[in-house]
Design a protein around this motif. Structure first.
Motif, mmCIF file in Angstrom:
data_model
loop_
_atom_site.group_PDB
_atom_site.id
_atom_site.type_symbol
_atom_site.label_atom_id
_atom_site.label_comp_id
_atom_site.label_asym_id
_atom_site.label_seq_id
_atom_site.Cartn_x
_atom_site.Cartn_y
_atom_site.Cartn_z
ATOM 1 N N ALA A 26 -1.065 3.928 -3.777
ATOM 2 C CA ALA A 26 -1.475 2.535 -3.964
ATOM 3 C C ALA A 26 -2.109 1.985 -2.696
ATOM 4 O O ALA A 26 -3.135 1.294 -2.741
ATOM 5 C CB ALA A 26 -0.281 1.684 -4.374
ATOM 6 N N LEU A 245 0.241 -4.492 -6.158
ATOM 7 C CA LEU A 245 0.340 -3.486 -7.221
ATOM 8 C C LEU A 245 -0.164 -4.033 -8.553
ATOM 9 O O LEU A 245 -0.836 -3.315 -9.308
ATOM 10 C CB LEU A 245 1.788 -3.011 -7.361
ATOM 11 C CG LEU A 245 2.385 -2.272 -6.155
ATOM 12 C CD1 LEU A 245 3.793 -1.799 -6.473
ATOM 13 C CD2 LEU A 245 1.507 -1.106 -5.722
ATOM 14 N N ARG A 256 -1.164 6.030 -9.955
ATOM 15 C CA ARG A 256 0.213 6.381 -10.293
ATOM 16 C C ARG A 256 0.343 7.806 -10.859
ATOM 17 O O ARG A 256 1.452 8.289 -11.027
ATOM 18 C CB ARG A 256 0.765 5.386 -11.330
ATOM 19 C CG ARG A 256 0.890 3.957 -10.807
ATOM 20 C CD ARG A 256 1.457 3.041 -11.879
ATOM 21 N NE ARG A 256 1.645 1.682 -11.412
ATOM 22 C CZ ARG A 256 2.745 1.238 -10.783
ATOM 23 N NH1 ARG A 256 3.752 2.074 -10.572
ATOM 24 N NH2 ARG A 256 2.830 -0.026 -10.381
#
Length: 257
Positions: A26, A245, A256
Motif C-alpha cells: 500500500a 487505504l 492487496r
C-alpha cells in the motif's frame, strides 16, 4: 533463491508477514500518487513482525504501481534472499546497503523510506538544508540530520557512516542525493515522508520568489517541535492510515494481491 508463482506466496508466509506485505505494498502504491517515486528506483522496507532481522523490499525493475503483497522480496539484514517470488527480478544493491544499515542498527525502526523526489534532491543540494520556514518543516527541526554524498550507495562500509549520521534521529537528508525517513511502522513512515516532501516543496517555492524569507522566533520553532513529537499528542500517521487505504481501495485494490 526461491522462485515461484506469486499466487503461492500467501500460503508460504505467516499471517504477520502477509499483513506486513499488504501494508508495505500500500505504501508503495501511495508514493507515486503524491509524486514521490522515481521510475523503478528507490526503496521502502519494512520489518517482519516477530521475525528478527527479516525485512521486506521491492523487486528491482518493478514500478511502484506494480508492487503487490505477493511480489515483495523477503531478505535478512545480512543480504540473504529468503523468499523471492519473481522469476526475473532481484534486489537492488544500493537499496540493500542503505536499508540494511538502518534496520540492523535501529531495532526501534520498523520501516525505512528513501526517495529521490525533485524537491527532496533540490533541498539536499542546498548548503542550508531544510529551513524551518513552515509549520510542516518545523516538525523536523528537532530530528533532522545529514549524510554527505559518497557516490551511489553500493559499498558496505558506508553503512557505518550512514548509521552514525542518522543516530537516534528519524529523518535524514542525504546531501546531493535525496531523503530518508525511519519510523516504527509503515503508517508513521509514510506520514513523515509526505510531510518532509511538502516541506521541501514549500521551501523551494519560497526561495524561488527572490524575496526576503520570514523565519518564526526560535521559541515558536521549539514549541512547534515539541507539539509534533509523537509522545506529546499522538504518533502522526496512525490515524491517517485507514483513510489512505480507503483511497487506494477506491482506485485500485490490487496491491492487496
Amino acid at each position: 533463491m526461491n522462485k515461484m508463482n506469486t499466487d503461492n506466496v500467501r500460503d508460504l508466509v505467516s499471517e504477520a508477514e502477509w499483513q506486513a506485505r499488504v501494508e508495505l505494498a500500500a505504501c508503495y502504491r501511495l508514493m507515486p500518487m503524491f509524486g514521490m517515486s522515481d521510475l523503478v528506483y528507490n526503496h521502502i522496507t519494512s520489518r517482519i513482525p516477530g521475525e528478527e532481522g527479516r525485512i521486506l523490499i521491492n523487486a528491482f525493475g518493478l514500478m511502484y504501481e506494480e508492487i503487490t503483497a505477493s511480489n515483495l522480496i523477503t531478505i535478512n539484514v545480512e543480504g540473504d534472499v529468503l523468499l523471492n517470488p519473481n522469476e526475473d527480478y532481484e534486489v537492488n544493491r544500493a537499496g540493500y546497503v542503505i536499508h540494511s544499515a538502518v534496520h540492523g542498527a535501529r531495532h526501534d525502526v520498523g520501516c525505512v523510506i528513501h526517495t529521490h523526489s525533485r524537491a527532496g534532491m533540490a533541498v539536499s543540494a542546498l548548503k542550508c538544508g531544510l529551513l524551518p520556514l513552515t509549520q510542516t518543516a518545523m516538525r523536523f527541526a528537532g530530528s533532522m540530520t545529514y549524510h554527505d554524498y559518497e557516490g551511489p550507495a553500493v559499498d558496505l562500509d558506508e553503512r557505518a557512516r550512514l548509521v552514525a549520521d542518522l543516530g537516534e534521529n528519524d529523518v535524514m537528508i542525504l546531501r546531493n542525493h535525496g531523503l530518508l525517513v525511519a519510523a516504527p511502522n509503515v503508517p508513521e513512515a509514510f506520514n513523515k515522508i509526505y510531510w518532509l516532501e511538502m516541506a521541501c516543496k514549500a521551501q523551494i517555492d519560497a526561495m524561488s520568489c527572490n524575496t526576503e524569507l520570514n523565519f518564526p522566533d526560535p521559541e515558536v520553532i521549539e514549541r512547534t517541535v515539541h507539539l509534533y513529537k509523537p509522545e506529546t499528542r499522538r504518533p502522526y500517521g496512525l490515524m491517517e492510515w485507514p483513510a489512505m487505504l480507503r483511497m487506494l481501495d477506491r482506485r485500485d485494490a490490487s496491491y492487496r494481491n
